[in-house]
Design an enzyme around this catalytic site. Structure first.
Site, mmCIF file in Angstrom:
data_model
loop_
_atom_site.group_PDB
_atom_site.id
_atom_site.type_symbol
_atom_site.label_atom_id
_atom_site.label_comp_id
_atom_site.label_asym_id
_atom_site.label_seq_id
_atom_site.Cartn_x
_atom_site.Cartn_y
_atom_site.Cartn_z
ATOM 1 N N SER A 1 -5.800 4.820 0.111
ATOM 2 C CA SER A 1 -4.036 5.280 0.880
ATOM 3 C C SER A 1 -5.056 5.579 2.207
ATOM 4 C CB SER A 1 -3.385 6.079 0.922
ATOM 5 O OG SER A 1 -4.261 7.684 -0.032
ATOM 6 N N LYS B 1 2.623 3.787 16.040
ATOM 7 C CA LYS B 1 1.616 3.315 16.395
ATOM 8 C C LYS B 1 1.171 5.028 16.976
ATOM 9 C CE LYS B 1 -0.815 1.363 19.809
ATOM 10 N NZ LYS B 1 -1.226 -0.180 20.690
ATOM 11 N N THR C 1 -3.163 -0.440 4.469
ATOM 12 C CA THR C 1 -2.392 0.794 3.065
ATOM 13 C C THR C 1 -1.105 1.446 3.047
ATOM 14 O OG1 THR C 1 -3.594 2.939 1.640
ATOM 15 C CG2 THR C 1 -3.950 2.606 4.228
ATOM 16 N N TYR C 2 -1.446 2.740 2.649
ATOM 17 C CA TYR C 2 -0.363 3.647 2.652
ATOM 18 C C TYR C 2 -0.335 4.547 3.274
ATOM 19 C CZ TYR C 2 -1.567 5.467 -2.241
ATOM 20 O OH TYR C 2 -1.962 5.879 -2.794
ATOM 21 N N GLY D 1 -9.960 5.167 -1.312
ATOM 22 C CA GLY D 1 -10.549 3.739 -2.183
ATOM 23 C C GLY D 1 -11.373 2.872 -1.254
#
Length: 116
Positions: free
Chosen positions: A25, A9, A57-58, A73
């Site tokens: 992302s 985190k 997301t990544y 995005g």
């Protein structure tokens, strides 16, 4: 049985940018990713303190020491530059493993998004 636990985190960082016309992302300062044990391409959850939005997301690496936190995005529609967010990744382990597991928690400076 396997359960999901908080693995990493990054607590309360300031969004530095939102790039709608990017492939997707979240860009995260590489130093923050390392401190939180988040690897490039890892799935992360984003919680926006300002408006309550949650999304997945990544992660991709940003420049080390830059404080960069940019949503890319479609995710860019859920945040604005200056919003405070929490970035969380989860892992899976057995209930017995979870009893002793310690997540990587990072509390950066909110103004600069750098490690204290």
């Amino acid at each position: 049985m396997f359960i999901h636990v908080v693995k990493s985190k990054i607590h309360r960082v300031t969004v530095t940018g939102a790039e709608l016309h990017y492939i997707g992302s979240i860009t995260i300062d590489e130093a923050l990713m390392e401190a939180a044990n988040i690897v490039e391409g890892e799935k992360v959850a984003i919680v926006n303190i300002n408006n309550g939005e949650r999304l997945e997301t990544y992660a991709i690496k940003g420049n080390r020491g830059s404080g960069d936190i940019t949503l890319n995005g479609p995710s860019a529609r859920k945040v604005q530059k200056g919003d405070i967010i929490i970035i969380i990744s989860y892992g899976m382990c057995t209930q017995d493993e979870a009893k002793n597991f310690k997540p990587s928690l990072v509390f950066p400076d909110e103004l600069t998004n750098t490690l204290r």
